[in-house]
Every structure is written in C-alpha cells, then in structure tokens.
Design an enzyme around this catalytic site. Structure first.
Site, PDB file in Angstrom:
ATOM      1  N   ALA A   1     -52.067  62.730  54.769  1.00 44.33           N
ATOM      2  CA  ALA A   1     -51.082  64.181  54.964  1.00 44.33           C
ATOM      3  C   ALA A   1     -51.892  65.231  54.103  1.00 44.33           C
ATOM      4  O   ALA A   1     -52.655  65.036  53.390  1.00 44.33           O
ATOM      5  CB  ALA A   1     -49.772  63.597  54.041  1.00 44.33           C
ATOM      6  N   GLY A   2     -51.269  66.291  54.728  1.00 48.96           N
ATOM      7  CA  GLY A   2     -51.737  67.574  54.166  1.00 48.96           C
ATOM      8  C   GLY A   2     -50.534  68.463  53.995  1.00 48.96           C
ATOM      9  O   GLY A   2     -50.145  68.844  55.063  1.00 48.96           O
ATOM     10  N   HIS A   3     -49.938  68.666  52.642  1.00 51.92           N
ATOM     11  CA  HIS A   3     -48.666  69.413  52.585  1.00 51.92           C
ATOM     12  C   HIS A   3     -48.965  70.873  51.907  1.00 51.92           C
ATOM     13  O   HIS A   3     -49.478  70.804  50.669  1.00 51.92           O
ATOM     14  CB  HIS A   3     -47.722  68.503  51.708  1.00 51.92           C
ATOM     15  CG  HIS A   3     -47.372  67.548  52.473  1.00 51.92           C
ATOM     16  ND1 HIS A   3     -46.459  66.420  52.048  1.00 51.92           N
ATOM     17  CD2 HIS A   3     -47.680  67.101  53.655  1.00 51.92           C
ATOM     18  CE1 HIS A   3     -46.134  65.391  53.091  1.00 51.92           C
ATOM     19  NE2 HIS A   3     -46.965  65.640  54.003  1.00 51.92           N
TER      20      HIS A   3
ATOM     21  N   GLN B   1     -46.344  62.877  57.406  1.00 48.75           N
ATOM     22  CA  GLN B   1     -46.629  62.561  58.975  1.00 48.75           C
ATOM     23  C   GLN B   1     -45.239  63.081  59.775  1.00 48.75           C
ATOM     24  O   GLN B   1     -44.517  63.820  59.065  1.00 48.75           O
ATOM     25  CB  GLN B   1     -47.037  61.182  59.352  1.00 48.75           C
ATOM     26  CG  GLN B   1     -48.499  60.702  58.807  1.00 48.75           C
ATOM     27  CD  GLN B   1     -48.757  60.545  57.493  1.00 48.75           C
ATOM     28  OE1 GLN B   1     -47.981  59.673  56.931  1.00 48.75           O
ATOM     29  NE2 GLN B   1     -49.529  61.295  56.869  1.00 48.75           N
TER      30      GLN B   1
ATOM     31  N   LYS C   1     -43.061  70.410  55.854  1.00 43.27           N
ATOM     32  CA  LYS C   1     -42.448  69.492  54.892  1.00 43.27           C
ATOM     33  C   LYS C   1     -42.733  69.849  53.411  1.00 43.27           C
ATOM     34  O   LYS C   1     -41.880  70.040  52.521  1.00 43.27           O
ATOM     35  CB  LYS C   1     -43.041  68.026  55.066  1.00 43.27           C
ATOM     36  CG  LYS C   1     -42.459  67.428  56.506  1.00 43.27           C
ATOM     37  CD  LYS C   1     -42.833  66.164  56.585  1.00 43.27           C
ATOM     38  CE  LYS C   1     -44.435  65.866  56.739  1.00 43.27           C
ATOM     39  NZ  LYS C   1     -45.132  66.412  57.789  1.00 43.27           N
TER      40      LYS C   1
ATOM     41  N   ASP D   1     -46.982  68.109  60.111  1.00 42.42           N
ATOM     42  CA  ASP D   1     -47.281  69.388  59.962  1.00 42.42           C
ATOM     43  C   ASP D   1     -46.221  70.338  60.239  1.00 42.42           C
ATOM     44  O   ASP D   1     -46.501  71.393  60.540  1.00 42.42           O
ATOM     45  CB  ASP D   1     -48.600  69.940  60.724  1.00 42.42           C
ATOM     46  CG  ASP D   1     -49.629  68.945  60.414  1.00 42.42           C
ATOM     47  OD1 ASP D   1     -49.869  68.602  58.998  1.00 42.42           O
ATOM     48  OD2 ASP D   1     -50.820  69.053  61.044  1.00 42.42           O
TER      49      ASP D   1
ATOM     50  N   VAL E   1     -39.069  81.130  57.665  1.00 35.85           N
ATOM     51  CA  VAL E   1     -39.553  82.607  58.742  1.00 35.85           C
ATOM     52  C   VAL E   1     -40.841  82.916  58.014  1.00 35.85           C
ATOM     53  O   VAL E   1     -41.256  84.189  58.213  1.00 35.85           O
ATOM     54  CB  VAL E   1     -38.618  83.472  58.765  1.00 35.85           C
ATOM     55  CG1 VAL E   1     -37.367  83.133  59.726  1.00 35.85           C
ATOM     56  CG2 VAL E   1     -37.923  84.075  57.369  1.00 35.85           C
ATOM     57  N   GLY E   2     -41.592  82.188  57.043  1.00 38.27           N
ATOM     58  CA  GLY E   2     -42.779  82.589  56.773  1.00 38.27           C
ATOM     59  C   GLY E   2     -43.294  81.427  55.763  1.00 38.27           C
ATOM     60  O   GLY E   2     -42.418  80.660  55.306  1.00 38.27           O
TER      61      GLY E   2
HETATM   62  P1  GDP Z   1     -46.660  69.499  56.305  1.00 42.31           P
HETATM   63  O1  GDP Z   1     -47.703  68.667  56.360  1.00 42.31           O
HETATM   64  O2  GDP Z   1     -45.225  69.230  57.052  1.00 42.31           O
HETATM   65  O3  GDP Z   1     -46.208  69.831  55.139  1.00 42.31           O
HETATM   66  O4  GDP Z   1     -47.056  71.062  57.063  1.00 42.31           O
HETATM   67  P2  GDP Z   1     -48.646  71.387  56.650  1.00 42.31           P
HETATM   68  O5  GDP Z   1     -48.530  72.153  55.566  1.00 42.31           O
HETATM   69  O6  GDP Z   1     -49.611  70.568  57.157  1.00 42.31           O
HETATM   70  O7  GDP Z   1     -48.563  72.599  57.868  1.00 42.31           O
HETATM   71  C1  GDP Z   1     -47.640  73.840  57.893  1.00 42.31           C
HETATM   72  C2  GDP Z   1     -48.471  75.110  57.931  1.00 42.31           C
HETATM   73  O8  GDP Z   1     -47.308  76.122  58.064  1.00 42.31           O
HETATM   74  C3  GDP Z   1     -48.847  75.696  56.249  1.00 42.31           C
HETATM   75  O9  GDP Z   1     -50.186  76.257  56.525  1.00 42.31           O
HETATM   76  C4  GDP Z   1     -47.618  76.330  55.904  1.00 42.31           C
HETATM   77  O10 GDP Z   1     -48.050  77.199  54.980  1.00 42.31           O
HETATM   78  C5  GDP Z   1     -47.148  77.023  56.936  1.00 42.31           C
HETATM   79  N1  GDP Z   1     -45.568  77.289  57.086  1.00 42.31           N
HETATM   80  C6  GDP Z   1     -44.610  76.498  56.629  1.00 42.31           C
HETATM   81  N2  GDP Z   1     -43.367  77.012  57.011  1.00 42.31           N
HETATM   82  C7  GDP Z   1     -43.857  78.083  57.564  1.00 42.31           C
HETATM   83  C8  GDP Z   1     -42.961  79.224  58.246  1.00 42.31           C
HETATM   84  O11 GDP Z   1     -41.806  79.229  58.195  1.00 42.31           O
HETATM   85  N3  GDP Z   1     -43.628  80.250  59.034  1.00 42.31           N
HETATM   86  C9  GDP Z   1     -45.255  80.215  58.877  1.00 42.31           C
HETATM   87  N4  GDP Z   1     -45.753  81.470  59.543  1.00 42.31           N
HETATM   88  N5  GDP Z   1     -45.981  79.395  58.267  1.00 42.31           N
HETATM   89  C10 GDP Z   1     -45.402  78.347  57.927  1.00 42.31           C
HETATM   90  P1  IMO Z   2     -48.599  65.448  57.274  1.00 38.94           P
HETATM   91  O1  IMO Z   2     -48.028  64.424  56.156  1.00 38.94           O
HETATM   92  C1  IMO Z   2     -50.435  65.681  61.236  1.00 38.94           C
HETATM   93  C2  IMO Z   2     -52.377  61.924  62.599  1.00 38.94           C
HETATM   94  C3  IMO Z   2     -53.887  62.036  63.134  1.00 38.94           C
HETATM   95  C4  IMO Z   2     -54.035  60.984  63.913  1.00 38.94           C
HETATM   96  C5  IMO Z   2     -53.017  60.078  63.603  1.00 38.94           C
HETATM   97  C6  IMO Z   2     -53.514  58.678  62.894  1.00 38.94           C
HETATM   98  O2  IMO Z   2     -49.532  66.736  57.054  1.00 38.94           O
HETATM   99  O3  IMO Z   2     -47.787  66.178  58.298  1.00 38.94           O
HETATM  100  P2  IMO Z   2     -54.282  58.294  60.549  1.00 38.94           P
HETATM  101  O4  IMO Z   2     -55.512  59.087  59.945  1.00 38.94           O
HETATM  102  O5  IMO Z   2     -52.941  58.565  59.923  1.00 38.94           O
HETATM  103  O6  IMO Z   2     -54.999  56.985  60.833  1.00 38.94           O
HETATM  104  O7  IMO Z   2     -54.384  59.222  61.930  1.00 38.94           O
HETATM  105  O8  IMO Z   2     -51.888  60.876  62.962  1.00 38.94           O
HETATM  106  N1  IMO Z   2     -51.873  62.272  61.437  1.00 38.94           N
HETATM  107  C7  IMO Z   2     -51.236  63.661  61.146  1.00 38.94           C
HETATM  108  N2  IMO Z   2     -50.945  64.600  61.915  1.00 38.94           N
HETATM  109  N3  IMO Z   2     -50.046  65.755  60.026  1.00 38.94           N
HETATM  110  C8  IMO Z   2     -50.235  64.455  59.275  1.00 38.94           C
HETATM  111  O9  IMO Z   2     -49.804  64.155  57.868  1.00 38.94           O
HETATM  112  C9  IMO Z   2     -50.963  63.373  59.840  1.00 38.94           C
HETATM  113  N4  IMO Z   2     -51.335  62.414  59.331  1.00 38.94           N
HETATM  114  C10 IMO Z   2     -52.052  61.815  60.205  1.00 38.94           C
HETATM  115  O10 IMO Z   2     -54.157  63.352  63.331  1.00 38.94           O
HETATM  116  O11 IMO Z   2     -53.930  61.725  65.290  1.00 38.94           O
HETATM  117 MG    MG Z   3     -49.645  68.526  57.018  1.00 40.17          MG
END
Ligand code: GDP
Ligand code: IMO
Ligand code: MG
Length: 430
Positions: free
Chosen positions: A39-41, A223, A16, A13, A420-421
């Site tokens: 994953a949640g991107h 991850q 990415k 998170d 930065v956002g």
């Molecule tokens: P990922 O799993 O690495 O793709 O990250 P996630 O999408 O799960 O979580 C990142 C969160 O931060 C999302 O809600 C993005 O919209 C947000 N985000 C990413 N870059 C920035 C940033 O520079 N500033 C802020 N405020 N939010 C960001």
């Molecule tokens: P992204 O790609 C954050 C964490 C889970 C748990 C551990 C194992 O969005 O960054 P799993 O379901 O993979 O067997 O869970 O890994 N986890 C993540 N935490 N971002 C993720 O993906 C994750 N994918 C798995 O919360 O602790």
């Molecule tokens: Mg994520």
C-alpha cells in the site's frame, strides 16, 4: 460514525489515505486490517506530503489511536523506517499499536516475490516486490512468523532454524542465487522485535473495549476491490482480501459492527500493474489524466499508472461485494479541462451485452465498453477548487454535479464525500 469501513472501489490508489485522514478528524481509532507495505497512502496537510505504507493514515492526528490489525503482513524494517521518518517530521507516533497476530514479512519473502514474478511470465501481476504474496502464502501454509514470535527471541530462533533451510531450497529451485544467512537474519529480526515490542498488543481485545466505550472507529482498507484475492482480477491482483468483510476478520471484530461502508472511487480509473483493463485509454487523454493533479505514478513503486475512463460495470460489482452505503469520489479536478468525458455503462462481449463483471480474464480482455458521454468542466486552479469546496457540493460546476448524480443513480448509493484536490481542505462532506 460508530464504525466506518473505507475501501477502494477500483484497482487501488483511489485516494483512500486522503479520505481516511479527512475522516480521522472525527475518529478515535484508525485500523489497517489487510495488505502490507504494498500500500502507498498519500496524505497532504498544508504543503506537507506523507506517503504511508504500513502506518495507518490517522497517525498524524495525535488524539487518534492507530492499529495495525492481525490481517496485515508487517515488514518490520519498513515500519521502523516509517516511524522514524514520521517522528523526524514532528509527529511522536506514540498513537500506534500492532497486533501480536500479524504476520511478519521476512527478507526471503521479497527475494521469492521477485523470483516468482519472473517465473510466472505473463501470469505475473507486476507486484510491488514487497514480499506480499510469499508472506501470505506462508501464513496460509503455516510457515509464517507472527509479531508475537518476533518479540520472543527463543521462539523466533527456533522457527527460523526450521524455516530458513526450506526457503533456501525454494530459492535454489527457483534458480535464485541468494543465500539466506540464519545468524545475520536472526540478529536483524531480533533487533527489530526489541524496537517494536512496546507497540505489540492484542489489538482485537483493545478494539472490543473501544467499541464498548462507544469510540468512533475507522477501518482503513488497502488496495481495492478489483485487486482482492477473492473478488479481484485473479491472478493479477494482490494476495489479501480487500473488501469490507475483511475488516471483521483482519481486525478481529464482529461483522455486526461494520454498518457504514464507504467506497473510495476515483472519478476515472487507474491501474499500476498488469491484466485486462477495458476502459484503458492512451494518447492525449491518458497524458491529461496522468499528468494533472500531481501525476499518476505509483506511491509505492513510482511506476506510471495506466489510466482509463470510469467503469460502472466494475463499480456495480464493488458496491455489491462490499455492501457499500456511500461513495467518496476523488480526483474530479483532474478531469477538468476535458471537452467530453466518457463513462462506461456496460460491456459487449462477442456482440452480446454483459451486465456483470466477468470472472474470466479471457472474457474480460475481449469485452468492449459501451460509453455514455458527458460534458466536461473547466480546468480550475487548486485554490479555486478549494474555495468551491468550502461552499459545499452545490457550488460545484453544474457538469460535475450531473456526473455525480449519474454515478449515484447508476450505482444506487449516495456520494457522501467529494474530493477536488490533494489537500484536506479540497474535500466536501463527512
Ligand atoms: P490510496 O492508495 O488510495 O491512498 O491513493 P494514493 O495515495 O496511492 O494515490 C492517490 C493520489 O491522488 C495521491 O497522490 C493523492 O495525494 C492524490 N489525490 C487524492 N485525492 C485527490 C483529488 O481529489 N485530487 C487530486 N488532484 N489528487 C488527489
Ligand atoms: P494502495 O493501498 C495499487 C498491485 C500491484 C500488482 C498487484 C500485486 O496504495 O491502493 P502485490 O505487491 O500486492 O503482490 O502486487 O497489486 N497493487 C496495488 N496497486 N495500489 C495498491 O495499494 C496496490 N497494492 C498492490 O501493482 O499489480
Ligand atoms: Mg496507493
């Protein structure tokens, strides 16, 4: 940018999805190479917010091909739902291909995931319950069903006939009450296979041709390094290799192509799940970090993320095990408004300084961070950050530049991208 691998430096998170979407503007291909729907991107374009679990984050760029590599475990129903939802928002999703070697996450994997988590008790990672661990267990145990089987009804039926009774016994041994009905499972999965068949190809071969034609390729890690099955906080991480080297195996390309490795690094640390977290904070600072910038809640599970200060011990290891050539630092805006910002520069364990991130979870849980303090920067509105981003790195507040320079000298790699956002426009670099 011939081939760039983008990986998470921390516990996932890091942003990415946002960075991939940004870089995809100059890419011909985006490839997911490991993980699954855990994953949640997040990608934000204007006011439109997308959360991708299996679709690669370049899918909104029509000229960019998006591949799901053989190292990914694919939950077909989830993927179809994502395709439909993305199409309903005006994106055709014709720019997608799935590896015929990718393993399939079956409904029984999700049932087993939940049962194993309960039985593990304090050894449980707090998984996303997406069946990831059990699907990778089956892959390695050679009980797996691959995409090439899903699109072949005869093979699918023959495999399910063997595997389902074994899974049923496992579920019962674990004390679960679920019944896996072979016929309805087969009908459901064969239907998914029919709908996904047009996307299924040999993605490694496709990529080889793209590399020969000098196409620009982005490998999208899921991850993060410290959730990696080999290098992460075992057993609290995930079940796949999340480091840059996994891009070679999971996409089926030679490692000589992976020359550019970008570590996406949140300006602080967050964690959704269990396990030791040395720089974790609570109270008003945690509230600040969690609530600013859209909130720190899991993109897949919506659980509140645990938060803490930036940890350079973790990051030094991440730079090493990935061979990072640059960093993309995200969420600097979220730290805005804090008077003082701490950065962990080392650990102390039983009174002794520790340089390297420990393998033992017991040792890690006993580590005390050593901090260096930095002056904070103002809490600016999103529009203000965007207008600073337009002007480039030099326009950023001096305290932000000091923070980034400290990261660069401590980690020995340049900060190539600054975020930065949430929107694309709140990004500097490339
Ligand atoms: P990922 O799993 O690495 O793709 O990250 P996630 O999408 O799960 O979580 C990142 C969160 O931060 C999302 O809600 C993005 O919209 C947000 N985000 C990413 N870059 C920035 C940033 O520079 N500033 C802020 N405020 N939010 C960001
Ligand atoms: P992204 O790609 C954050 C964490 C889970 C748990 C551990 C194992 O969005 O960054 P799993 O379901 O993979 O067997 O869970 O890994 N986890 C993540 N935490 N971002 C993720 O993906 C994750 N994918 C798995 O919360 O602790
Ligand atoms: Mg994520």
């Amino acid at each position: 940018m011939p081939a760039t691998v983008v990986v998470g430096s921390q516990f996932g998170d890091e942003g990415k999805g946002k960075i991939i979407d940004f870089l995809a503007d100059h890419a011909d291909v985006v490839v997911r190479f490991q993980g699954g729907a855990n994953a949640g991107h997040t990608v934000q374009v204007g006011d439109e917010l997308y959360a991708f679990h299996l679709l690669p984050s370049g899918v909104l760029r029509r000229r960019t091909m998006n591949l799901i590599g053989g190292g990914v475990v694919v939950e077909p129903g989830q993927l179809l739902q994502e395709i439909e939802a993305t199409r309903a928002r005006g994106h055709p999703v014709t720019n997608l291909r799935i590896s015929d070697r990718a393993h399939v996450v079956m409904p029984y994997h999700k049932v087993i995931d939940g049962l194993e988590e309960k039985l593990k008790g304090s050894l449980g990672a707090g998984t996303t319950l997406r069946g990831i661990g059990p699907a990778f267990e089956d892959k390695v145990g050679r009980f797996g069903i691959r995409m090439c089987d899903l699109v072949d009804p005869e093979v699918l039926r023959a495999k399910l006939e063997k595997i389902v009774p074994i899974k049923q016994r496992l579920i019962e041994a674990y004390g679960g009450g679920d019944r896996v009905d072979l016929d309805s499972l087969y009908r459901e999965q064969v239907g998914y296979g029919e709908r996904l068949a047009p996307f299924v190809i040999d993605t490694s071969d496709w990529l080889d041709a793209a590399i020969k034609r000098k196409k620009r390729i982005l490998f999208e890690g899921a991850q993060g390094t410290h959730l990696c099955i080999d290098h992460g906080i075992y057993p609290f991480g995930t079940s796949s290799d999340c480091v840059a080297g996994a891009a070679s195996v999971g996409a089926g390309v030679g490692p000589q192509h992976l020359t550019d490795i970008v570590g996406v690094t949140k300006a602080f640390t967050s964690r959704v799940g269990t396990g030791p977290f040395p720089t974790e904070v609570d109270g008003p600072i945690a509230e600040h970090l969690r609530e600013r910038g859209g909130g720190e809640y899991g993109t897949t599970t919506h659980r509140p993320r645990r938060v803490g200060w930036l940890d350079l011990v973790m990051l030094r290891m991440s730079v090493r095990v990935n061979g990072m050539t640059g960093l993309a630092v995200t969420k600097l805006d979220v730290l805005g408004g804090l008077d003082r910002i701490k950065v962990c520069v080392g650990y102390r364990h039983k009174g002794k300084a520790i340089k390297d991130f420990p393998a033992s979870m017991r040792v890690l849980s006993e580590c005390e961070p050593t901090y260096r303090e930095f002056r904070g920067w103002p809490d600016l509105a999103e529009t203000e950050w965007i207008s600073l981003a337009k002007k480039g790195k030099r326009a950023l507040p001096a305290a932000v530049r000091t923070y980034l320079a400290f990261m660069e000298t401590q980690l020995g790699v340049p900060v190539r991208i600054v975020s930065v956002g949430r929107p694309r426009s709140a990004t500097i670099g490339g």
